[in-house]
Design an enzyme around this catalytic site. Structure first.
Site, PDB file in Angstrom:
ATOM      1  N   ARG A  33      54.742  28.230  32.039  1.00 45.40           N
ATOM      2  CA  ARG A  33      53.794  27.329  32.699  1.00 45.40           C
ATOM      3  C   ARG A  33      54.008  25.874  32.286  1.00 45.40           C
ATOM      4  NH1 ARG A  33      48.222  30.955  32.792  1.00 45.40           N
ATOM      5  NH2 ARG A  33      48.628  31.818  34.867  1.00 45.40           N
ATOM      6  N   LYS A 189      45.010  49.783  37.547  1.00 46.40           N
ATOM      7  CA  LYS A 189      43.916  50.354  38.344  1.00 46.40           C
ATOM      8  C   LYS A 189      43.912  49.873  39.788  1.00 46.40           C
ATOM      9  CE  LYS A 189      40.424  51.180  34.869  1.00 46.40           C
ATOM     10  NZ  LYS A 189      39.060  50.833  34.476  1.00 46.40           N
ATOM     11  N   GLY A 335      50.765  38.569  35.144  1.00 45.37           N
ATOM     12  CA  GLY A 335      51.089  38.446  33.720  1.00 45.37           C
ATOM     13  C   GLY A 335      52.097  39.464  33.240  1.00 45.37           C
ATOM     14  N   GLY A 358      45.555  35.283  38.398  1.00 48.83           N
ATOM     15  CA  GLY A 358      44.418  35.482  39.309  1.00 48.83           C
ATOM     16  C   GLY A 358      44.563  34.692  40.599  1.00 48.83           C
TER      17      GLY A 358
HETATM   18  P1  ADP Z   1      50.012  42.162  36.322  1.00 51.51           P
HETATM   19  O1  ADP Z   1      49.493  41.484  35.072  1.00 51.51           O
HETATM   20  O2  ADP Z   1      51.496  41.968  36.477  1.00 51.51           O
HETATM   21  O3  ADP Z   1      49.224  41.787  37.547  1.00 51.51           O
HETATM   22  P2  ADP Z   1      48.438  44.522  35.809  1.00 51.51           P
HETATM   23  O4  ADP Z   1      47.686  43.765  34.766  1.00 51.51           O
HETATM   24  O5  ADP Z   1      47.732  44.884  37.035  1.00 51.51           O
HETATM   25  O6  ADP Z   1      49.810  43.747  36.139  1.00 51.51           O
HETATM   26  O7  ADP Z   1      48.951  45.899  35.205  1.00 51.51           O
HETATM   27  C1  ADP Z   1      49.809  45.975  34.100  1.00 51.51           C
HETATM   28  C2  ADP Z   1      49.506  47.176  33.251  1.00 51.51           C
HETATM   29  O8  ADP Z   1      49.491  48.374  33.990  1.00 51.51           O
HETATM   30  C3  ADP Z   1      50.569  47.330  32.202  1.00 51.51           C
HETATM   31  O9  ADP Z   1      50.022  47.029  30.944  1.00 51.51           O
HETATM   32  C4  ADP Z   1      51.008  48.796  32.312  1.00 51.51           C
HETATM   33  O10 ADP Z   1      51.135  49.432  31.069  1.00 51.51           O
HETATM   34  C5  ADP Z   1      49.892  49.410  33.119  1.00 51.51           C
HETATM   35  N1  ADP Z   1      50.342  50.609  33.855  1.00 51.51           N
HETATM   36  C6  ADP Z   1      51.249  50.655  34.836  1.00 51.51           C
HETATM   37  N2  ADP Z   1      51.433  51.929  35.250  1.00 51.51           N
HETATM   38  C7  ADP Z   1      50.624  52.706  34.509  1.00 51.51           C
HETATM   39  C8  ADP Z   1      50.362  54.114  34.463  1.00 51.51           C
HETATM   40  N3  ADP Z   1      50.995  54.963  35.257  1.00 51.51           N
HETATM   41  N4  ADP Z   1      49.435  54.537  33.573  1.00 51.51           N
HETATM   42  C9  ADP Z   1      48.820  53.676  32.757  1.00 51.51           C
HETATM   43  N5  ADP Z   1      49.007  52.357  32.752  1.00 51.51           N
HETATM   44  C10 ADP Z   1      49.918  51.862  33.615  1.00 51.51           C
HETATM   45 MG    MG Z   2      47.809  41.856  33.862  1.00 46.09          MG
END
Ligand code: ADP
Ligand code: MG
Length: 382
Positions: A33, A189, A335, A358
């Site tokens: 950033r 989720k 992230g 976000g």
């Molecule tokens: P980003 O920050 O890139 O938007 P998220 O915060 O939505 O991504 O999700 C990232 C997290 O999701 C990671 O820490 C990863 O461990 C978790 N994750 C991905 N697939 C699974 C899974 N099948 N079961 C549990 N956690 C998961």
């Molecule tokens: Mg995240």
């Protein structure tokens, strides 16, 4: 109007940056950033403007100074990147001496009124400058004093080059995109990204869903997901999403094989009651990669598995590699997604890496970002 169109020569230029970077023991862990902000700062310095930088860092309690949230920690990184001295001002708003060429103001969120978009604070911010530049894409979804209020009170308020690049890159994937558009969404989720998925099915040709959030869609389709992360309360939304996709002729692609907590690869119809799905399997990775190879525009957010553990990183790595090799306009954000790309040294293989977490998701949802709306409504006297 952009900052390239106006004369900033000798002016006091206040720039809202997003210097909300990960810091560990006083050291900046990832400077993406800060690096992304440099072109906007240089543009002002090149015409001999006085540059005043403001940003937030983390979520401190207003009115309570805490060392762990102090932006002083980023001064060494900023000075190295600019090859110039940066004067740090801890207590503000105060008049800033004209002889200080580059000033970094302390964390805006220490100031009471910042997150409430207090008009008096916004006016005080605006009074520090002749020109205000909003270059913090990662904070553009917040209607705070330093992101929105200051735009209303500044004589002249403009979008900075990073903000413009971010919006152009996302538009190139969503609104002015070359088809086929392939979006890949993962992460933990489905509830946290439902709005993004709903918006994407209306815009993209192929929506690939992996990571923990795919489990709820698999469960809706009748597969057992054992002890995996799964949100039964979202089954109704899963149904709506799949229906909306059908209506929009968006193809939703789900994993056909997975990796369990014991590192065993199984077909999705063979998941046992005590299995936990922690990555997509090799067949799914191959199929996803084939869709990615055919894309003209690619948008990626969210890892395909629990990639922080090397045992469950292959799916995410496979997708990152496939996008890196694709002959398409590719944008990634989020992230954990960026952490995965960084781990693999693939940043330069993407057409654009978004600095917004976000804000990136909200822009994908098709929501107007408050700071961008404020800039569009601004009647400037530049
Ligand atoms: P980003 O920050 O890139 O938007 P998220 O915060 O939505 O991504 O999700 C990232 C997290 O999701 C990671 O820490 C990863 O461990 C978790 N994750 C991905 N697939 C699974 C899974 N099948 N079961 C549990 N956690 C998961
Ligand atoms: Mg995240």
């Amino acid at each position: 109007m952009t900052c390239a169109d106006i004369n900033m020569h000798n002016k006091r230029v206040l720039i809202r940056e997003d210097f909300n970077v990960p810091i560990n023991n006083g050291q900046v862990v990832n400077d993406l950033r800060i690096r992304a902000a440099i072109p906007g700062i240089k543009q002002a310095l090149d015409v001999n403007a006085q540059v005043i930088l403001m940003s937030h860092l983390g979520r401190p309690e207003a009115g309570v100074w805490q060392a762990e949230y102090s932006l002083q920690q980023i001064v060494p990184v900023l000075q190295d990147l600019l090859v110039q001295e940066v004067k740090f001002i801890k207590d503000w708003p105060v008049a800033i001496p004209r002889e200080d060429k580059i000033v970094l103001l302390e964390n805006v969120r220490f100031l009471p009124g910042e997150t409430e978009n207090d008009p008096i604070l916004a006016q005080q911010m605006a009074s520090l400058c002749d020109v205000f530049i909003m270059d913090a894409f990662g904070s553009a979804h917040r209607a705070h004093a330093s992101t929105v209020g200051v735009i209303e009170y500044a004589q002249c308020a403009l979008a900075g080059p990073l903000l413009e690049q971010e919006v152009t890159a996302l538009d190139n994937c969503l609104y002015n995109a070359k088809k086929p558009i392939v979006a890949i969404v993962g992460g933990a989720k489905i509830s946290s990204k439902l709005a993004v998925l709903q918006a994407l099915v209306k815009k993209v040709d192929i929506l690939i869903v992996g990571g923990g959030m795919a489990n709820t869609l698999l469960a809706y389709r009748g597969y057992s997901v054992g002890k995996s992360l799964y949100e039964p309360s979202m089954l109704v939304d899963a149904e709506d999403l799949l229906l909306a996709a059908q209506q929009s002729k968006c193809k939703i692609i789900l994993p056909i094989d997975i990796v369990t907590q014991h590192g065993v690869v199984k077909h999705v119809d063979a998941v046992a009651a005590d299995d936990q799905i922690l990555d997509i399997g090799p067949e799914s990775t191959k199929i996803f990669a084939e869709y990615i190879a055919q894309a003209a525009s690619i948008l990626w957010n969210g890892p395909m598995g629990k990639f922080e553990d090397a045992k469950f990183a292959k799916g995410t790595q496979g997708i990152a590699n496939a996008i890196a090799q694709a002959n398409a306009f590719s944008v990634a954000g989020g992230g954990e997604t960026l952490a995965a790309i960084d781990q693999m040294y693939l940043n330069s293989k993407f057409s654009f890496i978004s600095t917004g977490g976000g804000a990136f998701l909200e822009y994908m949802e098709g929501k107007g970002l408050p700071a961008i709306t404020a800039l569009m409504n601004k009647r400037n006297k530049c």
